[in-house]
Design a protein around this motif. Structure first.
Motif, mmCIF file in Angstrom:
data_model
loop_
_atom_site.group_PDB
_atom_site.id
_atom_site.type_symbol
_atom_site.label_atom_id
_atom_site.label_comp_id
_atom_site.label_asym_id
_atom_site.label_seq_id
_atom_site.Cartn_x
_atom_site.Cartn_y
_atom_site.Cartn_z
ATOM 1 N N ALA A 30 0.830 -1.205 0.000
ATOM 2 C CA ALA A 30 0.000 0.000 0.000
ATOM 3 C C ALA A 30 0.869 1.261 0.000
ATOM 4 O O ALA A 30 0.562 2.232 -0.704
ATOM 5 C CB ALA A 30 -0.927 -0.007 1.217
ATOM 6 N N VAL A 31 1.943 1.237 0.764
ATOM 7 C CA VAL A 31 2.834 2.403 0.806
ATOM 8 C C VAL A 31 3.546 2.563 -0.533
ATOM 9 O O VAL A 31 3.707 3.677 -1.043
ATOM 10 C CB VAL A 31 3.843 2.272 1.964
ATOM 11 N N LYS A 32 3.979 1.456 -1.121
ATOM 12 C CA LYS A 32 4.625 1.516 -2.432
ATOM 13 C C LYS A 32 3.673 2.078 -3.486
ATOM 14 O O LYS A 32 4.055 2.905 -4.317
ATOM 15 C CB LYS A 32 5.105 0.126 -2.841
ATOM 16 N N ASP A 33 2.400 1.627 -3.442
ATOM 17 C CA ASP A 33 1.408 2.121 -4.406
ATOM 18 C C ASP A 33 1.153 3.611 -4.215
ATOM 19 O O ASP A 33 0.988 4.362 -5.203
ATOM 20 C CB ASP A 33 0.094 1.341 -4.249
ATOM 21 N N ALA A 34 1.121 4.059 -2.943
ATOM 22 C CA ALA A 34 0.889 5.474 -2.670
ATOM 23 C C ALA A 34 2.041 6.330 -3.197
ATOM 24 O O ALA A 34 1.824 7.413 -3.756
ATOM 25 C CB ALA A 34 0.714 5.695 -1.168
ATOM 26 N N CYS A 35 3.262 5.831 -3.052
ATOM 27 C CA CYS A 35 4.420 6.563 -3.565
ATOM 28 C C CYS A 35 4.357 6.663 -5.095
ATOM 29 O O CYS A 35 4.623 7.725 -5.679
ATOM 30 C CB CYS A 35 5.716 5.874 -3.131
ATOM 31 N N GLU A 83 10.531 4.824 -0.088
ATOM 32 C CA GLU A 83 11.546 4.694 0.940
ATOM 33 C C GLU A 83 10.946 3.947 2.127
ATOM 34 O O GLU A 83 9.772 4.133 2.459
ATOM 35 C CB GLU A 83 12.041 6.068 1.409
ATOM 36 N N TYR A 84 11.746 3.106 2.761
ATOM 37 C CA TYR A 84 11.243 2.340 3.901
ATOM 38 C C TYR A 84 10.871 3.234 5.066
ATOM 39 O O TYR A 84 10.057 2.857 5.915
ATOM 40 C CB TYR A 84 12.285 1.305 4.337
ATOM 41 N N ALA A 85 11.433 4.433 5.126
ATOM 42 C CA ALA A 85 11.081 5.373 6.200
ATOM 43 C C ALA A 85 9.611 5.761 6.152
ATOM 44 O O ALA A 85 9.022 6.116 7.176
ATOM 45 C CB ALA A 85 11.949 6.624 6.107
#
Length: 460
Positions: free
Chosen positions: A44-49, A57-59
């Motif tokens: 989900a974070v990757k898709d948002a980026c 970034e993992y941060a």
């Protein structure tokens, strides 16, 4: 928390370091590589980026606050859970920017171990040293130093060795001995949970996760001496209830009905009559960590702030009005010898005055320091307006850690190294009277009270 099996123990660890040195990235990588993220969170974070045209970034797994992502800095102390095969961890990701040292101090105070992250490209920053000072000041002795971003330097062993030597020498001045220095690339996941022999064949030590698993939790406070700061004393008037209940949270040890107790600094003694409970089964024993109320066989008067200990136990708790302590000052105004501030220790509050700065922590030299400026750390002597019950931090962290309030601002904090003067141990110096004043005094007494002072004789 005791361990009943693999993964059942919990440990609090703080992750700290200078801004942009890669703390949040390292923690994000730990979460991802130990499969501790909620299902679908990473994607989900990757898709948002991708949707927002940003490089992943993992941060970003940690920096959930919108203004943190915009500014690229961690403002508050994030709390994150993850598990290894050995135990569960509560990771406190503390802010690295100098303006947020108060937040970092708060986060580190809850930890028993720490990971200090240093950027291999930038090297040891001023804030890297400050964070080492804070860990020393709080008594955090289990430390791992992660030298990050070595991928940007082609995993240069010489850079790693230089930082290890420089920062290790600095920490030695603080009496902090890191358990390990680990060369890592948090972004690439090198030496975080798995070794990287292809990139760093020269390193044969443990990964970050393996070092974390080698840390030890502090011994249970239940096995220590009994101590309970009195939070309040309650009286009830309804239904002819004349109980006087002494309430507080037990910070160490255990106590049972019938045992003799002493209150410090008043030194009044009594016996436990009953352990009071609310909406719970009656009990005959109370232990560390429990908020408890006690009634006593004897009627005594004690106030909030006193500390209850066992009469027959050799507890390292003393009534003292002078303390040697390590202090970090975060107030906007300097802390000098002429100023009085409020010291909050346990449930007690007392006016305190700085009387000596023995040294700035991490520095040496014979300079006579006159004040602590904002963000300074020092080993100092404090004089208290009255005796209070204290213990050294190393004997009991709860009774040895304090906050300094300047006006309405929590302006500093520290740990007690030792008490220097117990109540009544130091007799005041008698006043000195000049010969001229003595003669004038007796002349006055002879005139107005001739029947009692017929002749000044040899003086007072």
């Amino acid at each position: 928390m005791a361990a009943d099996g693999p993964g059942s123990e919990r440990m609090n660890i703080v992750i700290t370091g200078h801004v942009d040195h890669g703390k949040s990235t390292l923690v994000g990588r730990l979460l991802a590589d130990t499969l501790s993220l909620p299902e679908g969170k990473l994607q989900a974070v990757k898709d948002a980026c991708k949707k927002n045209g940003r490089v992943f970034e993992y941060a970003f797994l940690l920096d959930a606050l919108e203004d943190e992502q915009q500014q690229g800095i961690t403002i508050d102390s994030a709390r994150i859970f993850f598990k290894s095969a050995l135990r569960e961890y509560l990771i406190i990701d503390a802010p690295g920017h100098i303006e947020f040292l108060r937040n970092m101090l708060s986060g580190a105070s809850r930890a028993v171990a720490a990971v200090l992250v240093i950027d291999a490209v930038e090297g040891v920053a001023e804030n890297s040293k400050r964070h080492g000072l804070i860990l020393s000041l709080l008594g955090v002795s289990q430390v791992l130093v992660a030298v990050n971003k070595l991928d940007a330097l082609d995993y240069d062993e010489g850079v790693f060795n230089r930082i290890t030597s420089e920062y290790g020498a600095y920490l030695e001045t603080l009496k902090v001995t890191p358990l390990a220095f680990v060369p890592v690339s948090a972004r690439e996941g090198k030496n975080i949970t798995e070794r990287a022999p292809m990139d760093m064949p020269w390193y044969r030590g443990k990964t970050v996760l393996e070092v974390l698993d080698s840390f030890h939790n502090l011994p249970s406070n239940e096995d220590s001496f009994f101590a309970m700061p009195v939070q309040d004393v309650y009286r009830f008037s309804n239904d002819h209830d004349d109980r006087r209940i002494y309430a507080g949270t037990i910070v160490s040890g255990e106590i049972s009905i019938g045992e003799a107790v002493r209150f410090l600094p008043s030194c009044k003694e009594a016996h436990i009559k009953n352990i009071e409970v609310w909406n719970a089964p009656a009990k005959t024993r109370a232990v560390a960590g429990e908020a408890s109320g006690f009634t006593l066989e004897e009627e005594i008067y004690v106030k909030r702030g006193e500390v209850m200990v066992k009469s027959g136990e050799a507890a390292p708790v003393r009534a003292a009005d002078r303390l040697r302590a390590n202090v970090i000052w975060l107030g906007s105004r300097p802390l000098g010898f002429h100023r009085t501030c409020l010291l909050k220790l346990g449930s007690d509050k007392v006016d305190a005055r700085l009387v000596k700065i023995e040294r700035f922590l991490g520095e040496s030299g014979g300079a006579e320091y006159r004040e602590l400026q904002r963000h300074d750390c020092g080993s100092v002597v404090l004089s208290l307006a009255r005796p209070v019950a204290v213990s050294s931090f190393y004997d009991n962290p709860s009774l040895g850690r304090f906050v300094i309030v300047d006006g309405y601002d929590a302006a500093g904090g520290g740990i007690i190294l030792e008490s220097l003067a117990a109540a009544g141990n130091e007799a005041p110096e008698p006043p000195r009277i000049s010969k001229e004043f003595e003669e004038e005094l007796f002349a006055f007494l002879k005139v107005h009270f001739p029947h009692r002072f017929p002749d000044p004789g040899g003086g007072i």
